[in-house]
Write a protein that holds these residues in place. Structure first.
Motif, mmCIF file in Angstrom:
data_model
loop_
_atom_site.group_PDB
_atom_site.id
_atom_site.type_symbol
_atom_site.label_atom_id
_atom_site.label_comp_id
_atom_site.label_asym_id
_atom_site.label_seq_id
_atom_site.Cartn_x
_atom_site.Cartn_y
_atom_site.Cartn_z
ATOM 1 N N HIS A 169 -2.232 11.059 -48.428
ATOM 2 C CA HIS A 169 -1.152 10.180 -47.968
ATOM 3 C C HIS A 169 -0.655 10.567 -46.581
ATOM 4 C CE1 HIS A 169 0.187 8.154 -51.953
ATOM 5 N NE2 HIS A 169 -1.074 7.961 -51.659
ATOM 6 N N GLN A 170 -0.746 11.845 -46.254
ATOM 7 C CA GLN A 170 -0.368 12.264 -44.912
ATOM 8 C C GLN A 170 -1.276 11.616 -43.875
ATOM 9 O OE1 GLN A 170 -0.272 16.529 -44.955
ATOM 10 N NE2 GLN A 170 1.720 16.627 -45.962
ATOM 11 N N LEU A 171 -2.579 11.592 -44.164
ATOM 12 C CA LEU A 171 -3.520 10.924 -43.257
ATOM 13 C C LEU A 171 -3.309 9.415 -43.295
ATOM 14 C CD1 LEU A 171 -6.822 12.942 -43.895
ATOM 15 C CD2 LEU A 171 -5.309 13.063 -41.911
ATOM 16 N N LEU A 172 -2.994 8.879 -44.478
ATOM 17 C CA LEU A 172 -2.766 7.437 -44.615
ATOM 18 C C LEU A 172 -1.597 6.990 -43.750
ATOM 19 C CD1 LEU A 172 -3.706 4.928 -46.377
ATOM 20 C CD2 LEU A 172 -1.736 5.442 -47.810
ATOM 21 N N LYS A 173 -0.524 7.775 -43.742
ATOM 22 C CA LYS A 173 0.664 7.429 -42.952
ATOM 23 C C LYS A 173 0.374 7.491 -41.451
ATOM 24 C CE LYS A 173 3.957 8.934 -46.469
ATOM 25 N NZ LYS A 173 4.945 9.964 -46.867
ATOM 26 N N GLU A 174 -0.672 8.240 -41.091
ATOM 27 C CA GLU A 174 -1.076 8.309 -39.693
ATOM 28 C C GLU A 174 -2.102 7.226 -39.342
ATOM 29 O OE1 GLU A 174 -2.605 12.224 -39.145
ATOM 30 O OE2 GLU A 174 -0.773 13.213 -39.850
ATOM 31 N N ILE B 110 0.936 1.230 -42.341
ATOM 32 C CA ILE B 110 0.621 0.905 -40.957
ATOM 33 C C ILE B 110 -0.861 0.535 -40.868
ATOM 34 C CG2 ILE B 110 2.375 2.517 -40.131
ATOM 35 C CD1 ILE B 110 0.073 4.379 -39.281
ATOM 36 N N LYS B 111 -1.254 -0.075 -39.785
ATOM 37 C CA LYS B 111 -2.638 -0.494 -39.604
ATOM 38 C C LYS B 111 -3.560 0.725 -39.637
ATOM 39 C CE LYS B 111 -5.635 -3.242 -36.625
ATOM 40 N NZ LYS B 111 -5.743 -3.995 -35.349
ATOM 41 N N GLN B 112 -4.624 0.632 -40.427
ATOM 42 C CA GLN B 112 -5.538 1.757 -40.615
ATOM 43 C C GLN B 112 -6.688 1.702 -39.598
ATOM 44 O OE1 GLN B 112 -4.976 4.271 -43.157
ATOM 45 N NE2 GLN B 112 -3.025 3.185 -42.967
ATOM 46 N N TYR C 191 -8.888 5.722 -44.155
ATOM 47 C CA TYR C 191 -10.349 5.589 -44.238
ATOM 48 C C TYR C 191 -11.018 6.945 -44.036
ATOM 49 C CZ TYR C 191 -15.098 4.242 -42.816
ATOM 50 O OH TYR C 191 -16.462 4.129 -42.691
ATOM 51 N N GLU C 192 -10.536 7.698 -43.066
ATOM 52 C CA GLU C 192 -11.086 9.030 -42.806
ATOM 53 C C GLU C 192 -10.902 9.944 -44.013
ATOM 54 O OE1 GLU C 192 -10.237 12.848 -39.857
ATOM 55 O OE2 GLU C 192 -9.493 10.858 -39.296
ATOM 56 N N ALA C 193 -9.744 9.846 -44.673
ATOM 57 C CA ALA C 193 -9.473 10.672 -45.853
ATOM 58 C C ALA C 193 -10.482 10.391 -46.964
ATOM 59 C CB ALA C 193 -8.055 10.411 -46.353
ATOM 60 N N ILE C 194 -10.778 9.102 -47.182
ATOM 61 C CA ILE C 194 -11.759 8.729 -48.216
ATOM 62 C C ILE C 194 -13.152 9.239 -47.853
ATOM 63 C CG2 ILE C 194 -12.893 6.802 -49.386
ATOM 64 C CD1 ILE C 194 -10.012 7.158 -50.219
ATOM 65 N N GLU D 200 -7.705 29.205 -47.595
ATOM 66 C CA GLU D 200 -6.540 28.399 -47.255
ATOM 67 C C GLU D 200 -7.007 27.122 -46.555
ATOM 68 O OE1 GLU D 200 -2.326 28.698 -44.763
ATOM 69 O OE2 GLU D 200 -3.555 30.486 -45.080
ATOM 70 N N TYR D 201 -6.836 25.980 -47.238
ATOM 71 C CA TYR D 201 -7.350 24.717 -46.729
ATOM 72 C C TYR D 201 -6.351 24.002 -45.838
ATOM 73 C CZ TYR D 201 -11.241 24.823 -50.042
ATOM 74 O OH TYR D 201 -12.376 25.151 -50.734
ATOM 75 N N LYS D 202 -6.904 23.286 -44.861
ATOM 76 C CA LYS D 202 -6.130 22.286 -44.134
ATOM 77 C C LYS D 202 -6.339 20.962 -44.869
ATOM 78 C CE LYS D 202 -6.877 24.644 -39.727
ATOM 79 N NZ LYS D 202 -7.472 24.566 -38.375
ATOM 80 N N ASN D 203 -5.592 19.923 -44.487
ATOM 81 C CA ASN D 203 -5.668 18.640 -45.188
ATOM 82 C C ASN D 203 -7.092 18.100 -45.279
ATOM 83 O OD1 ASN D 203 -2.993 18.532 -45.762
ATOM 84 N ND2 ASN D 203 -2.442 17.125 -44.128
ATOM 85 N N ARG D 204 -7.802 18.092 -44.147
ATOM 86 C CA ARG D 204 -9.127 17.478 -44.089
ATOM 87 C C ARG D 204 -10.127 18.255 -44.946
ATOM 88 N NH1 ARG D 204 -11.759 17.250 -39.948
ATOM 89 N NH2 ARG D 204 -12.373 15.079 -39.640
ATOM 90 N N SER D 205 -10.146 19.579 -44.808
ATOM 91 C CA SER D 205 -11.091 20.384 -45.588
ATOM 92 C C SER D 205 -10.736 20.383 -47.074
ATOM 93 C CB SER D 205 -11.150 21.819 -45.061
ATOM 94 O OG SER D 205 -9.874 22.419 -45.093
ATOM 95 N N PHE D 206 -9.437 20.229 -47.386
ATOM 96 C CA PHE D 206 -9.024 20.175 -48.791
ATOM 97 C C PHE D 206 -9.548 18.904 -49.463
ATOM 98 C CE2 PHE D 206 -5.797 19.593 -52.225
ATOM 99 C CZ PHE D 206 -6.077 20.761 -52.909
ATOM 100 N N LEU D 207 -9.499 17.774 -48.745
ATOM 101 C CA LEU D 207 -10.047 16.521 -49.277
ATOM 102 C C LEU D 207 -11.558 16.642 -49.479
ATOM 103 C CD1 LEU D 207 -7.977 14.047 -47.103
ATOM 104 C CD2 LEU D 207 -7.850 14.256 -49.585
ATOM 105 N N PHE D 208 -12.238 17.269 -48.548
ATOM 106 C CA PHE D 208 -13.682 17.519 -48.677
ATOM 107 C C PHE D 208 -13.954 18.352 -49.929
ATOM 108 C CE2 PHE D 208 -17.186 20.499 -48.009
ATOM 109 C CZ PHE D 208 -18.247 19.634 -47.719
ATOM 110 N N ALA D 209 -13.152 19.403 -50.128
ATOM 111 C CA ALA D 209 -13.332 20.291 -51.284
ATOM 112 C C ALA D 209 -13.085 19.553 -52.589
ATOM 113 C CB ALA D 209 -12.395 21.489 -51.166
ATOM 114 N N LEU D 210 -12.048 18.717 -52.634
ATOM 115 C CA LEU D 210 -11.743 17.965 -53.856
ATOM 116 C C LEU D 210 -12.895 17.047 -54.242
ATOM 117 C CD1 LEU D 210 -7.987 16.953 -53.428
ATOM 118 C CD2 LEU D 210 -8.949 18.431 -55.180
#
Length: 364
Positions: A103-108, A220-222, A112-115, A271-281
């Protein structure tokens, strides 16, 4: 003439079996796409429902076709279930941790990148599954007896660790105890398929009701970033893979520990950042789903509703059955990746037009 007739008969039977297998694969991928995208509908729920219908279905389809359907559905679901959790805020047991970083990436405007990052993780999981499959087959049976003795202590340690790391640890402890009583009461009921109502409540109704609060009101527009520009750094990628390879396989055969626990364990290792954490999940969900089936063959133990359904249908898993399952995992993963990319692109363009509350009410 008899030899020729037998040859043609065998060829015809083989052709029909191949067609049945392909059809089961396609229907399974379609079903997995629907369970992945529709909030509150989980593969465990569908698998248990399918199991209750198996006496009727087996009159028209072979057992291996039902197994192929379940496998392809489960793998496809593991690829796509992050789409509603990120875009709509409807998590399930495997994807609930993706809400915050997603959602943090979504709000930015980077939903699409998060998925795509979760899809990258899921497709990368195939390499880890390939490495651990022979390890599970040859080593797990010999050490499973020892593991069984220490499992209670390991589960107690993991449970206490997860409870006391929470800020409101008392509430966590109460929920943990209540969930234990829920399990005891469920399996004490005079119900033929007790998992069906249980999974409907846990993965269905609760997720939908929760999603009313967590769903986005206005997005916001993605931005749709080209795939080649969505990458992780080499060091970040390798360290993520290392943490995933340690945590995910353990949760594929140990009872009471799922994808969410594996993600927490992995985050303790790295210790994950947002992007690497989504990759790991994404990777963890597909690894746990896939190795569940390998563990079923290696030690005849089930760790998910899908594995339970397969065990009930086949009784015992042969090596040929496992090879077919592994082939279906690979094919489903490749197809699901491209389905996921296209659906994510479509969702990023039109998600603001979805009346999510209405969709959730209809599903509920």
């Amino acid at each position: 003439k008899k030899v020729v007739a037998k040859f043609y008969l065998k060829a015809k039977i083989a052709k029909l079996m191949i067609l049945e297998i392909i059809l089961a694969l396609i229907i399974g991928i379609i079903a997995g796409t629907l369970t992945g995208l529709f909030p509150g509908i989980h593969v465990n729920l569908i698998s248990v429902f399918l199991l209750s219908l198996s006496p009727v279905l087996l009159k028209y389809a072979s057992p291996i076709s039902l197994v192929i359907f379940i496998t392809s559905m489960a793998i496809t679901h593991s690829f796509l279930d992050f789409i509603p959790s990120i875009f709509l805020g409807a998590p399930d047991e495997d994807s609930f941790l993706s809400i915050l970083p997603g959602h943090q990436l979504l709000k930015e405007g980077r939903g699409y990148e998060a998925i795509i990052l979760t899809l990258y993780g899921s497709i990368t999981a195939l390499a880890i599954v390939a490495i651990f499959t022979p390890i599970f087959i040859f080593i797990l049976p010999s050490i499973h007896g020892t593991i069984q003795k220490i499992i209670p202590f390991f589960l107690i340690f993991v449970s206490l660790y997860l409870i006391f790391r929470e800020e409101e640890f008392l509430i966590s402890l109460i929920i943990f105890i209540l969930s234990g009583f829920l399990g005891l009461f469920t399996f004490s009921l005079p119900v033929k398929e007790p998992l069906l109502p249980l999974l409907t409540g846990l993965f269905g109704s609760s997720a939908l009701i929760l999603s009313f609060k967590t769903s986005q009101k206005k997005l916001i527009k993605q931005t749709i970033t080209p795939l080649k520009k969505i990458t992780l750094g080499k060091k970040e990628f390798l360290s993520s893979i290392f943490a995933i390879a340690i945590s995910a396989p353990l949760c594929s055969f140990l009872p009471g520990i799922g994808s969410g626990h594996a993600a927490v364990i992995a985050s303790e290792i790295k210790e994950y950042k947002n992007r690497s954490f989504l990759f790991a999940l994404g990777a963890i969900t597909t690894i746990v789903t896939s190795l569940n089936f390998v563990a079923l063959y290696a030690i005849n133990k089930t760790r998910s509703g899908t594995a339970v359904a397969i065990k009930e249908i086949l009784n015992t898993i042969s090596l040929n059955d496992l090879l077919i399952i592994l082939l279906i995992i690979v094919l489903s993963s490749i197809i699901s990746f491209f389905i996921g990319v296209n659906i994510a692109k479509f969702a990023a363009k039109y998600i603001h037009k979805v009346n999510y509350r209405t969709l959730s009410i209809i599903t509920l």
